[in-house]
Every structure is written in C-alpha cells, then in structure tokens.
Design an enzyme around this catalytic site. Structure first.
Site, PDB file in Angstrom:
ATOM      1  N   ALA A  64       0.874  -1.176   0.046  1.00 34.28           N
ATOM      2  CA  ALA A  64       0.020   0.081   0.014  1.00 34.28           C
ATOM      3  C   ALA A  64       1.039   1.271   0.052  1.00 34.28           C
ATOM      4  O   ALA A  64       2.291   1.532   0.195  1.00 34.28           O
ATOM      5  CB  ALA A  64      -0.632   0.152   1.056  1.00 34.28           C
ATOM      6  N   GLY A  72       0.701  -5.137   1.030  1.00 36.31           N
ATOM      7  CA  GLY A  72      -0.273  -5.053  -0.126  1.00 36.31           C
ATOM      8  C   GLY A  72      -0.078  -6.165  -0.907  1.00 36.31           C
ATOM      9  O   GLY A  72      -0.931  -6.266  -1.836  1.00 36.31           O
ATOM     10  N   GLU A 132       3.960  -5.373   7.797  1.00 35.66           N
ATOM     11  CA  GLU A 132       2.504  -3.843   8.290  1.00 35.66           C
ATOM     12  C   GLU A 132       2.996  -4.004  10.234  1.00 35.66           C
ATOM     13  O   GLU A 132       3.356  -2.412  10.001  1.00 35.66           O
ATOM     14  CB  GLU A 132       1.041  -4.772   7.617  1.00 35.66           C
ATOM     15  CG  GLU A 132       0.820  -5.069   6.566  1.00 35.66           C
ATOM     16  CD  GLU A 132       1.744  -6.089   5.411  1.00 35.66           C
ATOM     17  OE1 GLU A 132       1.977  -6.206   5.435  1.00 35.66           O
ATOM     18  OE2 GLU A 132       0.523  -5.949   4.672  1.00 35.66           O
TER      19      GLU A 132
HETATM   20  C1  LIG Z   1     -11.461   3.163  11.226  1.00 38.56           C
HETATM   21  C2  LIG Z   1     -10.502   3.829  10.116  1.00 38.56           C
HETATM   22  C3  LIG Z   1     -10.388   2.393   9.371  1.00 38.56           C
HETATM   23  C4  LIG Z   1      -9.634   2.018   8.787  1.00 38.56           C
HETATM   24  C5  LIG Z   1      -9.330   0.991   8.137  1.00 38.56           C
HETATM   25  C6  LIG Z   1      -8.267   1.017   6.910  1.00 38.56           C
HETATM   26  C7  LIG Z   1      -8.286  -0.108   5.904  1.00 38.56           C
HETATM   27  C8  LIG Z   1      -7.110   0.336   4.821  1.00 38.56           C
HETATM   28  C9  LIG Z   1      -6.678  -0.706   4.434  1.00 38.56           C
HETATM   29  C10 LIG Z   1      -5.527  -1.105   3.765  1.00 38.56           C
HETATM   30  C11 LIG Z   1      -5.083  -2.170   3.565  1.00 38.56           C
HETATM   31  C12 LIG Z   1      -3.982  -2.390   3.115  1.00 38.56           C
HETATM   32  C13 LIG Z   1      -2.714  -3.181   3.903  1.00 38.56           C
HETATM   33  C14 LIG Z   1      -1.501  -3.435   3.382  1.00 38.56           C
HETATM   34  C15 LIG Z   1      -0.560  -2.497   4.051  1.00 38.56           C
HETATM   35  C16 LIG Z   1       0.143  -2.194   3.450  1.00 38.56           C
HETATM   36  O1  LIG Z   1       1.040  -3.184   2.325  1.00 38.56           O
HETATM   37  S1  LIG Z   1       1.974  -0.848   4.468  1.00 38.56           S
HETATM   38  C17 LIG Z   1       3.352  -1.412   3.282  1.00 38.56           C
HETATM   39  C18 LIG Z   1       3.791  -2.099   3.259  1.00 38.56           C
HETATM   40  N1  LIG Z   1       4.585  -2.160   2.980  1.00 38.56           N
HETATM   41  C19 LIG Z   1       6.263  -2.492   3.219  1.00 38.56           C
HETATM   42  O2  LIG Z   1       6.199  -1.360   5.020  1.00 38.56           O
HETATM   43  C20 LIG Z   1       7.608  -2.106   2.583  1.00 38.56           C
HETATM   44  C21 LIG Z   1       8.048  -0.484   2.588  1.00 38.56           C
HETATM   45  N2  LIG Z   1       9.710  -0.332   1.627  1.00 38.56           N
HETATM   46  C22 LIG Z   1      10.552  -1.310   1.765  1.00 38.56           C
HETATM   47  O3  LIG Z   1      10.506  -1.790   2.741  1.00 38.56           O
HETATM   48  C23 LIG Z   1      11.285  -0.228   1.197  1.00 38.56           C
HETATM   49  O4  LIG Z   1      11.059   0.712   0.273  1.00 38.56           O
HETATM   50  C24 LIG Z   1      11.564  -1.576   0.214  1.00 38.56           C
HETATM   51  C25 LIG Z   1      10.831  -1.587  -0.701  1.00 38.56           C
HETATM   52  C26 LIG Z   1      12.001  -2.408  -0.213  1.00 38.56           C
HETATM   53  C27 LIG Z   1      12.998  -0.704  -1.269  1.00 38.56           C
HETATM   54  O5  LIG Z   1      13.972  -0.404  -0.806  1.00 38.56           O
HETATM   55  P1  LIG Z   1      14.844   0.531  -1.029  1.00 38.56           P
HETATM   56  O6  LIG Z   1      15.284   0.069  -2.730  1.00 38.56           O
HETATM   57  O7  LIG Z   1      15.870   0.883  -0.307  1.00 38.56           O
HETATM   58  O8  LIG Z   1      13.620   2.301  -1.642  1.00 38.56           O
HETATM   59  P2  LIG Z   1      13.931   2.968  -0.447  1.00 38.56           P
HETATM   60  O9  LIG Z   1      15.007   4.175   0.075  1.00 38.56           O
HETATM   61  O10 LIG Z   1      13.494   2.407   0.495  1.00 38.56           O
HETATM   62  O11 LIG Z   1      12.355   3.445  -0.850  1.00 38.56           O
HETATM   63  C28 LIG Z   1      12.346   4.639  -2.225  1.00 38.56           C
HETATM   64  C29 LIG Z   1      11.175   5.245  -1.969  1.00 38.56           C
HETATM   65  O12 LIG Z   1       9.652   4.667  -2.126  1.00 38.56           O
HETATM   66  C30 LIG Z   1       8.777   5.048  -1.130  1.00 38.56           C
HETATM   67  N3  LIG Z   1       7.898   3.734  -0.613  1.00 38.56           N
HETATM   68  C31 LIG Z   1       8.792   2.545  -0.353  1.00 38.56           C
HETATM   69  N4  LIG Z   1       7.591   2.479  -0.262  1.00 38.56           N
HETATM   70  C32 LIG Z   1       6.576   2.950   0.000  1.00 38.56           C
HETATM   71  C33 LIG Z   1       5.563   2.243   0.290  1.00 38.56           C
HETATM   72  N5  LIG Z   1       4.918   1.668   0.602  1.00 38.56           N
HETATM   73  N6  LIG Z   1       4.398   3.919  -0.079  1.00 38.56           N
HETATM   74  C34 LIG Z   1       4.984   5.099  -0.067  1.00 38.56           C
HETATM   75  N7  LIG Z   1       6.308   4.997  -0.511  1.00 38.56           N
HETATM   76  C35 LIG Z   1       7.350   3.997  -0.509  1.00 38.56           C
HETATM   77  C36 LIG Z   1      10.771   5.488   0.141  1.00 38.56           C
HETATM   78  O13 LIG Z   1       9.659   6.219   1.115  1.00 38.56           O
HETATM   79  C37 LIG Z   1      11.710   6.150  -0.984  1.00 38.56           C
HETATM   80  O14 LIG Z   1      10.683   7.628  -1.130  1.00 38.56           O
HETATM   81  P3  LIG Z   1      11.748   8.858  -0.693  1.00 38.56           P
HETATM   82  O15 LIG Z   1      11.752   9.191   1.127  1.00 38.56           O
HETATM   83  O16 LIG Z   1      10.676   9.875  -0.913  1.00 38.56           O
HETATM   84  O17 LIG Z   1      12.712   8.761  -0.763  1.00 38.56           O
END
Ligand SMILES: CCCCCCCCCCCCC/C=C/C(=O)SCCNC(=O)CCNC(=O)[C@H](O)C(C)(C)COP(=O)(O)OP(=O)(O)OC[C@H]1O[C@@H](n2cnc3c(N)ncnc32)[C@H](O)[C@@H]1OP(=O)(O)O
Length: 719
Positions: A61, A100, A123
């Site tokens: 997500a 996600g 997550e």
């Molecule tokens: C009453 C309220 C009710 C609420 C109900 C809500 C319902 C909502 C339902 C929603 C259900 C969703 C369920 C799913 C949830 C998720 O998926 S949460 C996200 C899970 N994923 C992660 O945690 C992965 C995170 N990312 C990483 O671990 C790493 O980025 C990577 C993918 C392994 C890549 O690593 P690397 O190559 O070292 O690059 P980075 O420098 O880390 O990242 C590059 C840029 O990308 C940005 N980024 C990375 N992942 C995300 C992301 N998932 N979302 C947004 N942005 C992301 C990262 O910030 C970097 O950007 P900058 O910060 O600008 O440098």
C-alpha cells in the site's frame, strides 16, 4: 499507473507502473480494477499475468496515503474479485512483493518468483496489520505457526524460503514475467477452485491455544507495550477458527483499532524519517544528490579497543581491505585475535566465509601511506588525537580522508592540525560498532561535500543508518544525553531509585533504562569527562556550594559511585550488582540504597514519592528540549535526523517515534507547560527552561514535525 497489454494473443499482461516501488496508491488500485474488469470481460483473454515495472512487483500500500482520507477503490473487495475470477491469474514477482503487494500475489492463482526477490508482510513494523486478507490467506496456505512468525515479525523472506514454505509455485533465474506468461497459457485448462487460497481450510495445530499463548508471551517480552503484533495474533486466530467471510471482518475490525493509533503514526513516521536522514544538505548548497562520493577500497583503523575492533569488522565484512594499527605488540595481538574471532562468528552466522585475507595488523603508521581512508579510534583524549592526526598528515598520501571516531570532541580542532582540513570528517560509531546501526557523520566547517558524501556512502555500504550532523560538543546524540542523564540523577536525589527510574523508562518502551544503559556503557567514561571539564577535581573552587557547579545544579552521586570502583557491568558493580565482572543480570544493590539514604540525610533532602509520569516527563521533555536547541543551533538539519539518532543509537522505542516526534505527539503546548512547571520548581537547571524554538512553534499553532523546518531560522547552520 498500470499498463494493459494483450500478449501471445490470449494473455492479458497487467504491469503496475508507479515508481519507485509500484505502491498500491488509489490510482494504481483504480487501474488494476479497470484492467481486471477488461481482462475478465474480453473473450480473447484466457489468462492474466500481473507484474511490476522496473523489476519490482509491488512494495505494498502507498504508506503516504495513510495520513489522509481514504480514497479510491478499497483493496479487500478488489483482491477478492481477482481471486474469484474465472480466468487464471499469475503473479510474476521480481524485486519485492511486500505488504499489500504480497497480498495481491496471494489472491493470484499462481505465483512465479525471480530467485532474487524478497517477500513479506512488514505491516506490523508500521503499526498496522496485513488487512487486505493477508492474516486470513497466509495461515490457510502455510499453516498457523509459519504464518504467525512472518506476520508478527514482518520479516522479509527470500524466494527460496517462500518456495520451501509453499507460498510460491516456481522460482526462476529467468525473466519471471516471460515465464509467468508461459505458465498462464498452460493453466488455462486447469480447474481453479483449489487455487483460491481463501477457500482452503486452515491447517490447525491441535494445541492452537497453547501456541497462540506462547507467541503472545514472546511478543510481549520482545516488544513491550506494542499493540500491532498482538492484534496480528488475534487476526490469525480468526483464520484458524472462522470461515474466510467472518475472518476478513475480524481482520478489518482489528485494523480499525490500529490504523489511527499514535503507535501507527509514530512507526510510519520512523519509516520516512529514516529515509529523510540520508538526504543531507550543507549551507553551501552541496547535498546528497549533487555530491559524488569517492570509492573506498582500502581503509585503516587506529586503535584496536572495543570501538576499533567493531569498525574493522564492519569494514571487512563488506569487502574493504583494512589495516589495523596498535601502539604496543601485546595490544595488537589481543586486538587481532578478537577481530578474527568476531569475523569468524559473523561469517558462520551469515553462512559465508570470513574475509580474513582483507586484514593486516601493524604497529607502524608508515604502513598507511596508500590507504583511501583512515578512521582514528584511539582513547578519547584531544592531545593524543591531535598527535595522531599530525602524524597521519605526514604519512598518508595527500588524497587520503582522515576520519575520527570521537564521541564528542571538536572535529574542526583535529582538522586544524592536518594539511587537509577539507578531508577531515567525524565518523561517530556506536558501541558495539559491528552491531549498532547508527553512524553520526560529523561535518566540520571545513569538511568538503565530497568528504561528507564519502563518509555517508561508506556508512550505507556498511549497513549503517548514517545521519549528517554539525560539530559541537557531543554532536547530537551525546549532547542530548546530558540533560536526560542529569534529570535521572536529580530524581535519585529527590527520592527515586535506579530501579524505579529504569522501570518507568522501560515501560515507556526503552530497550534499557538509563542506569542499566550507563552500567553497560561503563560509568568511568562519564567520570573522566566530568574531571576533564573541571566539574570535579582540583579545579573546583572550594567556595563552590555543594551540589552546584559552574552556576547550576550538580548531582555528585555518579562520582561517589565511581569513587567506590563501581564502573558498571565490567566491574560487576555499578548502579546495580551483577553475578560477576562482565555479568549482565542486573540486581538492585542494597549498598546503592544505603548510599542514597546517607546522601539525602547529609544534605537534608526529604525524599518524596515520585510518580512514573514525573520521571517520564522530566527525562524525556528535557531530552526533547535540548533537541529544539540543537535545531536552533543548526547542528541537526531536521527533527527527523534527531529522532533517527535516538531510535538507532539510544534505544528510543520506535513506536514512540523518537524524542521530537514524541514531543509533537504529546502536544507541544503540553510539553511547554510541563517544562515551565519543572523549571519553576528547579530554576537552577537551565536544561528545563523551554527553548525559544519550542515557544515559537507553540506560538505558531504547533505545526506537525515535518513543517518545523519552515520555522527554524538559524544564523549559524552547520548543515
Ligand atoms: C477507522 C479507520 C479504519 C481504517 C481502515 C483502513 C483500511 C485500510 C486498508 C488498507 C489495507 C492495506 C494493507 C496493506 C498495507 C501495506 O501494504 S503497508 C506497506 C507495506 N510495505 C512496506 O512496508 C514496504 C516499505 N518499503 C520498503 O521496505 C522499501 O522501500 C523497499 C520496497 C524494500 C525498497 O527499498 P529501497 O530500494 O532501499 O528503497 P527505499 O529508499 O526504501 O524507498 C524508495 C522510495 O520509495 C518510498 N516507498 C517505499 N515503499 C513505499 C510504500 N509502500 N509507500 C509509499 N512510499 C514508499 C520510500 O519512501 C522512498 O521514497 P523517499 O522517501 O522519497 O526517498
């Protein structure tokens, strides 16, 4: 946001196109929904492949969207519809399938994975749970114990482990997308019902309750006070005890309890703060994306004490040749044996061979003439360090970078004794250096942008979280530690015990309370610093009133503890007692209790009951208050940098976000009001006087942390 193509005349290829990680933003979800609808309705299409652009399937997500109102198609019905469709869908996973993204792969009927890909449900590390069916599908696919482990830790797994666990169908060294298309064509004629993971029955262990109880205890022990892993366990229980239709509702109820919690906000802030910290800037305009680091192939470490040994290991295990220097043969030999042992153990743990051939040990600085970079890690003594830097200036070739591992001395004063001040920078590692993730890169006023870029990039190569900071006594981390430690000892004077203060801080979430941490670090270190700065010893004016030094309140209890030879764990006695020197099992010591009682009666202090709230407020608000001053002084560029330093170097709990985020979460107005209250009660403690920046931020309506930078106007920015 997603590209739709027809390939091989009958396969719809849907490519997620949302760089850099193809996160499932509302636009991407919308595009997937449209593409799937098209594919399912087009009679030419017999099967579907989903992949991600640029060799990355999907990073989950879009975490940035969590901070705003939820928009776009919700994920659960979208994923349910993909799984329920009558055409086979194959996930072609390259790079990452996380959160996600992994849940998207789980609703596909088949999963083909590139051998270098990593999968996981991280997550929990963001304070939430896999609420797009992950807690319901994964246990059905791989069983409760394995699913629980992956979901409660958020651990990433390799393609090979995913295959072993039964998560994926095939691991390939070829292009996963091309293989998935072939796979999809073969799957067309096969029945789909057994491939719909939500329809499977969860293999349930006979001792489910005992298993869940054991994991709950483990989680509570490891992550004290953290909500998300406990909610994950409850969601997985639902997968074992309820049909999918009910389990998914339970998953969403549990998500609702976490989604807007302070812990989730803090953990998501930490994710971005860590990435922000790498983006350093200097007043000159040089910054992370316009300064080129030098390539470092060889390095030298001067001093094989605890720090030096850890640094040698950190360098050698990423393939850098290291020359280690000591001043005496015996010290050299001891250091050598210890480094070799550490490297061998590390290599065994990682299943690789130890890179001992990269090491050289010597007594002569002359051997350093050709290295690319030197890190000095000698005793914390300015005169000694200056001698080393003068010597290095003579010996090393003119282009060699000279770095110091000082934990708080003036980096510019060291630069000043060299022939190359622009190539001098601080690289402040934390002990033990091969384990601790934090590296403070201390930029002196004369350090060049290339030098800083090189130190930052070397830190990254060693797997460190590097933060660029300005040059002042103690830099960021240790400068902030002083008011924090002071408050802890003042609280002892007033009636608290080390155990009570530590418990309050550990219940807050710190890995270790302040006294246990001091025992681990060694009490003699601070004692020596206090002697050198004239707080104790012959330089103290005899007319100085007791419990006051240099015009402010001073607590001599730590000095009294050291005078008894109690230097912490290494001597088996400190604020606590241990079974033996080097022991780790801390027990309250009646002798410390006696010392405190005698001390209080000597100075006529009536001990009072001190609440945990007062302990937390005085220690943590004093800590954050110094953080505000550091921002004013331009020693840290952003609050995120300070928080990252405390998260990775000082055991601040991630679910608290770091001292600056914590202050914003409590409310800056409240922090200001409490500091004013405590400063009124203790006017001789300047650290409790609210900083001008805190007052200014409150006057501006307490903006969120990310906006503080707009309110910081410093004349003396070091960064
Ligand atoms: C009453 C309220 C009710 C609420 C109900 C809500 C319902 C909502 C339902 C929603 C259900 C969703 C369920 C799913 C949830 C998720 O998926 S949460 C996200 C899970 N994923 C992660 O945690 C992965 C995170 N990312 C990483 O671990 C790493 O980025 C990577 C993918 C392994 C890549 O690593 P690397 O190559 O070292 O690059 P980075 O420098 O880390 O990242 C590059 C840029 O990308 C940005 N980024 C990375 N992942 C995300 C992301 N998932 N979302 C947004 N942005 C992301 C990262 O910030 C970097 O950007 P900058 O910060 O600008 O440098």
């Amino acid at each position: 946001m997603a590209r739709y193509e027809l390939v091989k005349r009958s396969v719809a290829l849907i490519t997620l196109t949302n760089p850099p990680v193809n996160a499932l933003s509302s636009a991407v979800r919308h595009a997937i929904a449209k593409s799937m609808e098209h594919a399912l309705n087009d009679p030419k299409v017999k099967a579907v492949v989903i992949c991600g652009e640029n060799g990355r399937f999907c990073g989950g997500a879009d975490i940035r969207e969590f901070a705003g109102p939820l928009r776009g198609p919700p994920l659960v019905p979208l994923l349910d519809a993909i799984e329920a469709g009558e055409k086979p869908v194959v996930a072609a996973i390259e790079g990452v399938a996380l959160g996600g993204g992994f849940e998207l792969a789980l609703v596909c009927h088949y999963r083909i994975v590139h051998f270098k890909a990593r999968l996981g449900l991280p997550e929990v590390t963001l304070g939430i749970l896999p609420a797009a069916g992950g807690t319901q599908r994964l246990p059905r696919l791989i069983g409760i114990p394995a699913a629980l482990e992956l979901i409660t830790t958020g651990r990433h797994i390799s393609a090979q482990e995913a295959l072993k666990l039964g998560i994926v169908d095939q691991v390939t060294e070829q292009n996963a997308c091309e293989l998935a298309v072939e796979f999809a064509l073969r799957a067309v004629a096969k029945p789909l019902s057994s491939r719909r993971v939500s329809m499977l029955t969860t293999p349930c262990p006979p001792d489910l309750d005992a298993l869940l109880e054991a994991v709950t205890m483990q989680v509570k022990r490891k992550a004290r006070g953290v909500m998300a892993p406990l909610a994950c366990i409850q969601a997985v229980r639902a997968a074992a005890t309820m049909p999918y239709s009910k389990g998914i509702k339970r998953e969403s109820e549990l998500m609702a309890t976490l989604f807007n919690s302070g812990q989730a906000r803090a953990l998501q802030y930490c994710f971005f703060a860590q990435r922000t910290a790498g983006k350093w800037t200097l007043p000159s305009g040089a910054q992370w994306n316009n300064s080129k680091p030098r390539e470092i192939r060889s390095a030298a470490i001067i001093g094989l004490g605890t720090m030096g040994r850890g640094i040698v290991v950190s360098l050698a295990r990423v393939g850098i040749s290291v020359i280690a220097v000591e001043s005496e043969k015996k010290l050299l030999e001891t250091g050598k044996q210890m480094v070799i042992g550490m490297l061998e153990r590390d290599a065994k743990r990682r299943g690789v061979s130890a890179s001992l051939n990269l090491l050289k040990f010597t007594l002569s600085l002359q051997d350093l003439k050709d290295v690319d970079l030197v890190i000095e890690a000698v005793f914390e003594d300015m005169a000694l360090k200056k001698r080393v830097f003068q010597e290095l200036s003579k010996v090393c070739r003119p282009a060699t970078l000279l770095c110091t591992n000082t934990s708080g001395l003036d980096v510019d004063a060291l630069a000043g004794v060299t022939d190359r001040p622009h190539l001098v920078v601080g690289m402040h590692f934390f002990s033990p250096a091969h384990v601790m993730k934090l590296l403070e890169v201390v930029c002196g006023p004369r350090s060049s942008s290339e030098t800083i870029a090189t130190a930052m990039s070397l830190g990254k190569r060693m797997g460190k979280v590097s933060v660029a900071v300005g040059n002042c006594p103690g830099f960021v981390g240790n400068r902030m530690l002083k008011p924090y430690l002071d408050q802890a000892t003042f609280l002892l004077e007033e009636g608290a015990t080390p155990e009570q203060i530590d418990k309050a801080l550990e219940d807050f979430g710190f890995a270790m309370g302040v006294f246990r941490m001091s025992d681990l670090a060694g009490l003699d270190v601070g004692w020596r610093v206090r002697k050198e700065s004239g707080l104790i010893g012959p330089d103290v004016d005899p007319k100085n009133p007791p419990r006051r030094r240099q015009g402010r309140r001073y607590c001599p209890i730590p000095d009294m503890v050291c005078e008894q030879g109690r230097f912490g764990q290494k001597t088996g006695r400190g604020w606590y007692m241990y079974d033996k020197p080097g022991g780790t099992n801390a027990k309250p010591d009646p002798l410390i209790q006696n010392l405190l009682e005698m001390y209080r009666s000597r100075y006529g202090i009536q001990p009072r009951n001190i609440s945990d709230q007062e302990i937390i407020e005085r220690c943590l608000f004093a800590l954050a208050n110094e953080g505000f001053r550091i921002l004013e002084d331009g020693i840290a560029a952003r609050p995120e940098d300070i928080d990252v330093i405390y998260l990775f170097g000082y055991g601040f709990p991630r679910h608290g976000g770091g001292p600056m985020f914590y202050a914003s979460m409590v409310g800056l107005e409240r922090v200001l009001e409490r500091l004013e209250h405590y400063h009124q009660a203790h006017p001789d403690v300047p650290h409790l006087e609210p900083s001008p920046l805190l007052k200014k931020l409150v006057a501006c309506g307490s903006p969120p942390v990310q906006k503080w930078r707009e309110h910081i106007k410093t004349m003396h920015s070091h960064l």
